[in-house]
Design a protein around this motif. Structure first.
Motif, PDB file in Angstrom:
ATOM      1  N   VAL A  97      17.912  23.186  25.521  1.00 18.53           N
ATOM      2  CA  VAL A  97      18.594  23.699  24.327  1.00 18.53           C
ATOM      3  C   VAL A  97      18.556  25.222  24.315  1.00 18.53           C
ATOM      4  CG1 VAL A  97      16.521  23.559  22.857  1.00 18.53           C
ATOM      5  CG2 VAL A  97      18.806  23.476  21.819  1.00 18.53           C
ATOM      6  N   GLU A  98      19.641  25.817  23.894  1.00 16.97           N
ATOM      7  CA  GLU A  98      19.733  27.276  23.849  1.00 16.97           C
ATOM      8  C   GLU A  98      18.926  27.857  22.687  1.00 16.97           C
ATOM      9  OE1 GLU A  98      22.024  29.803  21.903  1.00 16.97           O
ATOM     10  OE2 GLU A  98      23.793  28.547  21.515  1.00 16.97           O
ATOM     11  N   SER A  99      18.640  29.173  22.773  1.00 18.02           N
ATOM     12  CA  SER A  99      17.818  29.817  21.739  1.00 18.02           C
ATOM     13  C   SER A  99      18.250  31.252  21.490  1.00 18.02           C
ATOM     14  CB  SER A  99      16.342  29.802  22.162  1.00 18.02           C
ATOM     15  OG  SER A  99      16.163  30.496  23.393  1.00 18.02           O
ATOM     16  N   THR A 100      19.550  31.547  21.666  1.00 18.08           N
ATOM     17  CA  THR A 100      20.036  32.920  21.511  1.00 18.08           C
ATOM     18  C   THR A 100      19.584  33.522  20.188  1.00 18.08           C
ATOM     19  OG1 THR A 100      22.010  32.202  22.725  1.00 18.08           O
ATOM     20  CG2 THR A 100      22.082  34.368  21.687  1.00 18.08           C
ATOM     21  N   TYR A 101      19.678  32.736  19.127  1.00 17.08           N
ATOM     22  CA  TYR A 101      19.264  33.196  17.800  1.00 17.08           C
ATOM     23  C   TYR A 101      18.036  32.422  17.325  1.00 17.08           C
ATOM     24  CZ  TYR A 101      23.402  36.110  17.304  1.00 17.08           C
ATOM     25  OH  TYR A 101      24.343  37.106  17.465  1.00 17.08           O
ATOM     26  N   GLY A 102      17.115  32.188  18.234  1.00 16.86           N
ATOM     27  CA  GLY A 102      15.934  31.398  17.908  1.00 16.86           C
ATOM     28  C   GLY A 102      14.967  32.064  16.958  1.00 16.86           C
ATOM     29  N   ALA A 156      29.313  33.356  17.580  1.00 16.56           N
ATOM     30  CA  ALA A 156      29.760  31.992  17.894  1.00 16.56           C
ATOM     31  C   ALA A 156      28.594  31.089  18.265  1.00 16.56           C
ATOM     32  CB  ALA A 156      30.773  32.028  19.036  1.00 16.56           C
ATOM     33  N   HIS A 157      27.382  31.645  18.244  1.00 18.03           N
ATOM     34  CA  HIS A 157      26.182  30.855  18.519  1.00 18.03           C
ATOM     35  C   HIS A 157      25.590  30.308  17.226  1.00 18.03           C
ATOM     36  CE1 HIS A 157      25.344  31.790  22.786  1.00 18.03           C
ATOM     37  NE2 HIS A 157      25.987  32.915  22.530  1.00 18.03           N
ATOM     38  N   ALA A 158      25.112  29.086  17.274  1.00 17.37           N
ATOM     39  CA  ALA A 158      24.314  28.557  16.171  1.00 17.37           C
ATOM     40  C   ALA A 158      23.041  29.373  16.045  1.00 17.37           C
ATOM     41  CB  ALA A 158      23.980  27.093  16.432  1.00 17.37           C
ATOM     42  N   GLY A 180      11.214  36.536  23.014  1.00 16.88           N
ATOM     43  CA  GLY A 180      10.849  36.361  21.606  1.00 16.88           C
ATOM     44  C   GLY A 180      11.659  35.279  20.931  1.00 16.88           C
ATOM     45  N   SER A 181      12.965  35.233  21.214  1.00 18.20           N
ATOM     46  CA  SER A 181      13.838  34.234  20.602  1.00 18.20           C
ATOM     47  C   SER A 181      13.492  32.828  21.078  1.00 18.20           C
ATOM     48  CB  SER A 181      15.301  34.537  20.934  1.00 18.20           C
ATOM     49  OG  SER A 181      15.698  35.767  20.396  1.00 18.20           O
ATOM     50  N   ALA A 182      13.271  32.686  22.402  1.00 14.22           N
ATOM     51  CA  ALA A 182      12.964  31.369  22.955  1.00 14.22           C
ATOM     52  C   ALA A 182      11.620  30.862  22.432  1.00 14.22           C
ATOM     53  CB  ALA A 182      12.954  31.436  24.476  1.00 14.22           C
ATOM     54  N   THR A 183      10.650  31.759  22.363  1.00 10.72           N
ATOM     55  CA  THR A 183       9.327  31.366  21.864  1.00 10.72           C
ATOM     56  C   THR A 183       9.400  30.933  20.406  1.00 10.72           C
ATOM     57  OG1 THR A 183       8.284  32.918  23.403  1.00 10.72           O
ATOM     58  CG2 THR A 183       6.947  32.150  21.558  1.00 10.72           C
ATOM     59  N   ALA A 184      10.170  31.683  19.612  1.00  6.91           N
ATOM     60  CA  ALA A 184      10.322  31.331  18.200  1.00  6.91           C
ATOM     61  C   ALA A 184      11.041  29.996  18.039  1.00  6.91           C
ATOM     62  CB  ALA A 184      11.084  32.434  17.465  1.00  6.91           C
ATOM     63  N   MET A 185      12.109  29.761  18.844  1.00  4.19           N
ATOM     64  CA  MET A 185      12.837  28.494  18.761  1.00  4.19           C
ATOM     65  C   MET A 185      11.935  27.328  19.122  1.00  4.19           C
ATOM     66  SD  MET A 185      16.004  27.448  18.067  1.00  4.19           S
ATOM     67  CE  MET A 185      15.488  25.966  17.228  1.00  4.19           C
ATOM     68  N   ALA A 186      11.102  27.525  20.142  1.00  2.00           N
ATOM     69  CA  ALA A 186      10.169  26.472  20.537  1.00  2.00           C
ATOM     70  C   ALA A 186       9.221  26.120  19.387  1.00  2.00           C
ATOM     71  CB  ALA A 186       9.370  26.921  21.765  1.00  2.00           C
TER      72      ALA A 186
END
Length: 464
Positions: free
Chosen positions: A211-216, A406-408, A435-441
């Motif tokens: 799963v993507e995490s651009t705006y995580g 355009a990203h969730a 930082g974004s990926a860690t936060a999304m996780a």
């Protein structure tokens, strides 16, 4: 046994490449260019970390260059297998890959003519001929969840992801150890209720989720982007000033044109000249208008009363280099929409030379700006930046319109995942800065209590 290795979009938002391997076959999901800092861009010039000729097929989630732009280089290195994608993605790639090659050839030529290169001569990463060779490998599939046979032991389904036209969630079915494992790739997941295209469809059941995490680590600006755009255009008219909008040629440019046209129709802004200075964006706008099966209800309604809802009242497409150069001699209130969206290449750089030092001008950022890109440096307020080898002072106004993405954002990713029929065995969070990926996780652990990994570049996992 089956494995997945993360050769891109791990610790960064660009260079998406996920390699699935079984005892029999290799399939690559996405084949994207790295963008941003030099340390990332240099990966584009290195040989692929696995032999291109050893890969049996490529599956593409959507057409953006950070997911597809390495494909011509990959073909040049020996890949000859089929490339599966939706019809919308295929139509956009027929525009994007040759255009990407031309831009690289033009930039190499510019650097050579002006002696702005560390290497003599400067070379393009690939040529138009390489791009055309890659396009011959495209195999169009439906974006409605039908099971497609890819290679022995690996099948796939494509579903609407709502990011740009043709964007797909890809569900890979992998036969390994006398069982079938399903791996769902979100691709770039779209924001709900964005104009023109349909929302993401619910995710199918899977054992593994990428799963993507651009705006995580953030949520979108609650202000409607249309309201913010209205304010920018009114200010330009009031001060007789220029507005430069770096925009992705695919998706963002079409959304901007659609909303400016709406604002003009509603008499909320004066009609200013709008110049679309990107041949790729012009061509893509036609594709967007033709792919009716992906239009949302609002666009269908707008089309009933307007032959082209993505055309403003005073619009010009700047298709040739000469057209683009003439813009340098013009002055006054106007809006220029030009690629690339992160100011990492393309015609927008030539406009940046003129606009960035102009105290009366405004640069409007309407999308994500990756670390290390010119767009990120300008948006972060740096007072001097390097453009096409020249140090340029930044005196213009800089405006961010966050709601255009355009990203969730992370809350919308959670919303999408709430419809997953059953918990996955393991989740891999990718396509985000660290930082974004860690936060999304962490959001996923807290909301669902799922086992979550944040892969590093080149890290491999067994799928069992």
């Amino acid at each position: 046994m089956a494995t997945i290795t993360f050769w891109g979009a791990a610790g960064t938002v660009t260079g998406s490449k996920y390699l699935i391997e079984t005892h029999h076959k290799r399939v690559l999901v996405d084949c994207g260019l790295f963008q941003g800092p030099r340390v990332l861009r240099e990966r584009n010039w290195a040989k692929a970390p696995f032999p291109a000729a050893s890969v049996d097929a490529v599956l593409l989630t959507h057409a953006h260059i950070d997911h597809t732009g390495y494909l011509p280089r990959f073909v040049k290195q020996g890949f000859r297998g089929p490339v599966y994608c939706s019809r919308g993605t295929a139509e956009l790639l027929r525009i994007m890959l040759p255009d990407s090659a031309r831009l690289q050839e033009e930039e190499a030529d510019y650097r050579n003519r002006h002696q702005l290169t560390h290497y003599t001569p400067a070379l393009p990463l690939y040529t138009e001929e390489d791009a055309e060779a890659a396009l011959k490998l495209l195999q169009v599939v439906t974006n409605d969840g039908q099971l497609i046979k890819i290679v022995k032991g690996i099948n796939a389904e494509f579903r609407i992801a709502g990011h740009i036209l043709g964007s797909s969630q890809v569900l890979a079915h992998i036969e390994a150890d006398q069982q079938t494992l399903r791996v769902l790739f979100s691709g770039d997941l779209g924001k709900y209720n964005q104009p023109i295209i349909r929302d993401p469809v619910p995710p199918p059941a899977c054992e593994y989720l990428v799963v993507e995490s651009t705006y995580g680590d953030r949520i979108h600006d609650p202000e409607e982007p249309k309201v913010a755009l209205e304010r920018v255009i009114k200010n330009a008219a009031l001060h007789d000033s220029e507005v430069l909008i770096p925009a992705f040629a695919i998706g963002r440019a079409q959304e901007l044109l659609y909303l400016i046209r709406e604002l003009e129709d509603e008499k909320r802004v004066p009609v200013l000249p709008v110049i679309l200075d990107s041949p790729m964006a012009s061509a893509a706008t036609k594709v967007y208008g033709n792919r009716r099966e992906e239009h949302d209800e609002e666009y269908v309604t707008a089309s009933a009363g307007n032959a082209n809802p993505m055309r403003t009242h005073s619009m010009m497409a700047s298709n040739t280099r000469e057209d683009s150069k003439r813009l340098n001699k013009q002055r006054g209130a106007r809006v220029i929409i030009s690629a690339s969206g992160m100011m990492s290449g393309g015609r927008v750089l030539h406009h940046a030379l003129r606009v960035l030092p102009d105290r009366n001008a405004t640069v409007v950022f309407v999308g994500y700006q990756a670390a290390g890109t010119l767009g990120r440096r300008v948006a972060d307020g740096e007072k001097e930046v390097k453009v096409l080898g020249q140090w340029i002072p930044v005196r213009c106004q800089s405006v961010r319109i966050g709601g255009f993405s355009a990203h969730a954002d992370w809350q919308e990713v959670i919303r999408w995942l709430q419809d997953l029929p059953a918990p996955p065995r393991r989740v891999f969070v990718t396509h985000g800065e660290v930082g974004s990926a860690t936060a999304m996780a962490q959001h996923l652990r807290e909301r669902f209590n799922w086992p979550v990994e944040v892969p590093e570049h080149g890290q491999q996992f067994e799928l069992t």
